[in-house]
Design a protein around this motif. Structure first.
Motif, mmCIF file in Angstrom:
data_model
loop_
_atom_site.group_PDB
_atom_site.id
_atom_site.type_symbol
_atom_site.label_atom_id
_atom_site.label_comp_id
_atom_site.label_asym_id
_atom_site.label_seq_id
_atom_site.Cartn_x
_atom_site.Cartn_y
_atom_site.Cartn_z
ATOM 1 N N TYR A 204 -71.031 -38.663 -50.770
ATOM 2 C CA TYR A 204 -70.685 -38.785 -52.187
ATOM 3 C C TYR A 204 -69.443 -39.646 -52.390
ATOM 4 N N THR A 205 -68.599 -39.746 -51.376
ATOM 5 C CA THR A 205 -67.480 -40.681 -51.468
ATOM 6 C C THR A 205 -67.998 -42.115 -51.565
ATOM 7 N N ARG A 206 -68.984 -42.454 -50.768
ATOM 8 C CA ARG A 206 -69.554 -43.800 -50.810
ATOM 9 C C ARG A 206 -70.235 -44.061 -52.154
ATOM 10 N N ARG A 207 -70.899 -43.058 -52.707
ATOM 11 C CA ARG A 207 -71.539 -43.251 -54.009
ATOM 12 C C ARG A 207 -70.504 -43.470 -55.111
ATOM 13 N N LEU A 208 -69.400 -42.726 -55.057
ATOM 14 C CA LEU A 208 -68.344 -42.928 -56.053
ATOM 15 C C LEU A 208 -67.707 -44.305 -55.906
ATOM 16 N N VAL A 209 -67.538 -44.767 -54.676
ATOM 17 C CA VAL A 209 -66.977 -46.104 -54.468
ATOM 18 C C VAL A 209 -67.912 -47.167 -55.039
ATOM 19 N N ASP A 210 -69.219 -47.003 -54.861
ATOM 20 C CA ASP A 210 -70.168 -47.960 -55.446
ATOM 21 C C ASP A 210 -70.025 -48.009 -56.961
ATOM 22 N N GLN A 211 -69.925 -46.836 -57.594
ATOM 23 C CA GLN A 211 -69.765 -46.814 -59.050
ATOM 24 C C GLN A 211 -68.435 -47.434 -59.468
ATOM 25 N N MET A 212 -67.373 -47.140 -58.709
ATOM 26 C CA MET A 212 -66.061 -47.688 -59.057
ATOM 27 C C MET A 212 -66.063 -49.212 -58.946
ATOM 28 N N CYS A 213 -66.654 -49.757 -57.904
ATOM 29 C CA CYS A 213 -66.682 -51.212 -57.741
ATOM 30 C C CYS A 213 -67.480 -51.878 -58.860
ATOM 31 N N ASP A 214 -68.548 -51.227 -59.315
ATOM 32 C CA ASP A 214 -69.304 -51.773 -60.445
ATOM 33 C C ASP A 214 -68.449 -51.796 -61.703
ATOM 34 N N LEU A 216 -65.161 -51.886 -61.817
ATOM 35 C CA LEU A 216 -64.107 -52.883 -61.627
ATOM 36 C C LEU A 216 -64.643 -54.299 -61.826
ATOM 37 N N GLU A 217 -65.865 -54.550 -61.362
ATOM 38 C CA GLU A 217 -66.452 -55.876 -61.528
ATOM 39 C C GLU A 217 -66.701 -56.176 -63.002
ATOM 40 N N ASP A 218 -67.144 -55.185 -63.763
ATOM 41 C CA ASP A 218 -67.346 -55.391 -65.200
ATOM 42 C C ASP A 218 -66.036 -55.722 -65.901
ATOM 43 N N ALA A 245 -53.269 -54.324 -49.843
ATOM 44 C CA ALA A 245 -52.273 -55.382 -49.997
ATOM 45 C C ALA A 245 -52.590 -56.271 -51.188
ATOM 46 N N LYS A 246 -53.876 -56.515 -51.423
ATOM 47 C CA LYS A 246 -54.304 -57.367 -52.522
ATOM 48 C C LYS A 246 -55.441 -56.666 -53.269
ATOM 49 N N PRO A 247 -55.716 -57.063 -54.501
ATOM 50 C CA PRO A 247 -56.823 -56.448 -55.235
ATOM 51 C C PRO A 247 -58.149 -56.579 -54.471
ATOM 52 N N VAL A 248 -58.881 -55.470 -54.396
ATOM 53 C CA VAL A 248 -60.120 -55.411 -53.614
ATOM 54 C C VAL A 248 -61.184 -54.683 -54.417
ATOM 55 N N ARG A 249 -62.419 -55.161 -54.324
ATOM 56 C CA ARG A 249 -63.548 -54.378 -54.817
ATOM 57 C C ARG A 249 -64.756 -54.513 -53.882
ATOM 58 N N ASP A 250 -64.455 -54.637 -52.602
ATOM 59 C CA ASP A 250 -65.475 -54.654 -51.564
ATOM 60 C C ASP A 250 -65.909 -53.219 -51.291
ATOM 61 N N LYS A 251 -67.161 -52.897 -51.539
ATOM 62 C CA LYS A 251 -67.644 -51.523 -51.437
ATOM 63 C C LYS A 251 -67.515 -50.971 -50.028
ATOM 64 N N LYS A 252 -67.928 -51.734 -49.027
ATOM 65 C CA LYS A 252 -67.891 -51.245 -47.662
ATOM 66 C C LYS A 252 -66.456 -51.007 -47.197
ATOM 67 N N ARG A 253 -65.598 -51.932 -47.545
ATOM 68 C CA ARG A 253 -64.205 -51.824 -47.108
ATOM 69 C C ARG A 253 -63.511 -50.621 -47.734
ATOM 70 N N LEU A 254 -63.659 -50.430 -49.035
ATOM 71 C CA LEU A 254 -63.023 -49.312 -49.708
ATOM 72 C C LEU A 254 -63.613 -47.984 -49.256
#
Length: 447
Positions: A204-214, A216-218, A245-254
């Protein structure tokens, strides 16, 4: 006291109307400031306090004392005089910071009950009429109250009296209600049945990260800090966070960075809600990678930096660059690994040792004013000089501090009979008073 009496006692007294609503708004803004800087679990403690749950966050600032010192100094820069207490429970910290008589107090783990016994009962956050009745009964301190039989006092004052005592001593939990910044992007998941297995939390952490990145991208943003709150069935909140260190919205990395923190989470009897918050987000504009036939592409070290930073704490990984100054201990500064600053080339031609040490006093035999030492004693060892180079004169930077005005150092490179080479200096020019103490110091080693 009445205003007229106060004006009679103090001449020129400034009187302002109280603004409780404005104070509450300012306190919540300050809580959000602490949330973004120190820990993801911050709550207001009206009318003039904040509660920070720094469990798991203090090591990022070099320990509990360093975190407290940093918070007090930054608040002082904002014109706010702050006091801090750190204890096992909210109630004990509340009592110590207001009645402990010190600007900062840190109570060792499991020592909280003993630390609050001598404090007045007013420190327990009891109703005013309850405090007055207890004082009439001859109970003035928490220790005196804790020594009394529970049943008679509970019958007279209710169970809330002993609940406050147990909460302050850490025997009963007292969860805080973290503040939420309305402008922050957040996603959450509520479970019909509590969960607790590590693999389920990871899923569920990975699912929340997917939603968060979406999200952030919007918004055209990238996360620089993510806070993940695990709400347990007993209303306790376990929190983990990561910083980039810098703004990130890479799903796998986060997702990988957050999943590495799951082992620190105590699910208790189960997690009933998970909330992921972008505590710090900045604009993220994709850049086109320009290919070059003559130069190799710049390696992406941000991911490695974020991994080390979140695992071991900030400041453990850095770059060293040269600074345009003659003072050796100021000639190098630390920068984040992602910084593009290249440093100054001003000192590139100077002969400097590979290792600098804090200047240590040595006993040297030398002819004044310009001759190098013929022999010196350092750390109880005697060295005989067979060759020397110098002096190289370095003057104090008067624009840094007044104490450096007119100060002089004369540096020498000394080679001793064992083949070792040392970098030493004499404080002062050897001719004029006020230029230095004329003592000799060892400042570096050549390898």
């Amino acid at each position: 006291m009445p205003v007229a009496k106060a004006e009679a006692l103090i001449s020129g007294l400034t009187i302002l109307d109280a603004e409780p609503e404005a104070d509450a708004i300012a306190l919540e803004k300050l809580a959000i400031w602490c949330l973004k800087r120190y820990t993801p679990s911050v709550s207001t403690d009206p009318p003039n306090g904040l509660v920070l749950d720094v469990d798991g966050a203090a090591h990022l600032y070099g320990g509990e004392q360093s975190l407290i010192t940093d918070a007090i100094s930054r608040l002082a820069d904002l014109g706010i005089t702050a006091y801090a207490a750190l204890a096992d429970s909210w109630g004990a910290a509340h009592a110590l910071v207001r009645f402990g008589g010190q600007s900062s107090i840190i109570v060792p783990r499991h020592e909280t009950p003993n630390a609050i016994l001598k404090l007045p009962i007013a420190a327990l956050r009891l109703p005013r009429d309850t405090i007055e009745d207890l004082v009439l009964l001859g109970i003035d301190t928490i220790g005196e109250l804790a020594a009394k039989p529970r049943a008679p006092l509970a019958h007279r004052f209710g169970q809330s009296l002993w609940r406050r005592v147990d909460q302050a001593c850490g025997r009963l939990p007292e969860p805080i209600e973290p503040v939420d910044a309305p402008e922050l992007i957040r996603v959450q998941r509520i479970f019909a049945e509590p969960i607790g297995a590590p693999e389920t939390l990871e899923k569920y952490t990975r699912r929340l990260v997917d939603q968060m990145c979406d999200r952030l991208e919007d918004a055209g943003l990238g996360a620089k800090r993510l806070d993940l709150h695990y709400v347990r069935v007993d209303n306790r909140i376990e929190t983990t966070f990561i910083a980039m260190a810098k703004p990130v919205r890479d799903k796998k990395r986060l997702a990988r960075l957050l999943c590495d923190k799951i082992e620190t989470v105590d699910p208790g009897f189960g997690i009933e809600k998970m909330t992921l918050v972008a505590a710090c987000a900045e604009p993220l504009v994709p850049r086109q990678q320009v290919a070059s036939f003559s130069e190799a592409p710049r390696p992406d070290i941000e991911e490695l930096y974020d991994t080390i930073d979140n695992r071991y704490g900030p400041g453990r990984l850095y770059r060293a660059v040269s600074v345009a100054t003659d003072i050796p201990e100021r000639a190098v500064k630390r920068l984040p690994p992602t910084s593009m600053e290249t440093g100054s080339r001003r000192n590139a031609g100077y002969k400097r040792p590979e290792r600098l040490i804090r200047p240590e006093l040595i006993q040297a035999l030398a002819v004044m004013p310009d001759h190098p030492p013929k022999a010196f004693t350092w750390r109880k060892d005697r060295y005989h000089v067979v060759a020397a180079n110098g002096p190289e004169r370095v003057k104090g930077e008067w624009w840094q501090t007044d104490a450096e005005g007119g100060k002089v150092r004369d540096y020498f490179i000394l080679e001793v009979d064992s083949g070792e080479r040392f970098w030493v200096f004499r404080a002062g020019d050897g001719q004029h008073d006020g230029t230095g103490s004329l003592n000799w110091y060892l400042h570096g080693l050549f390898r």
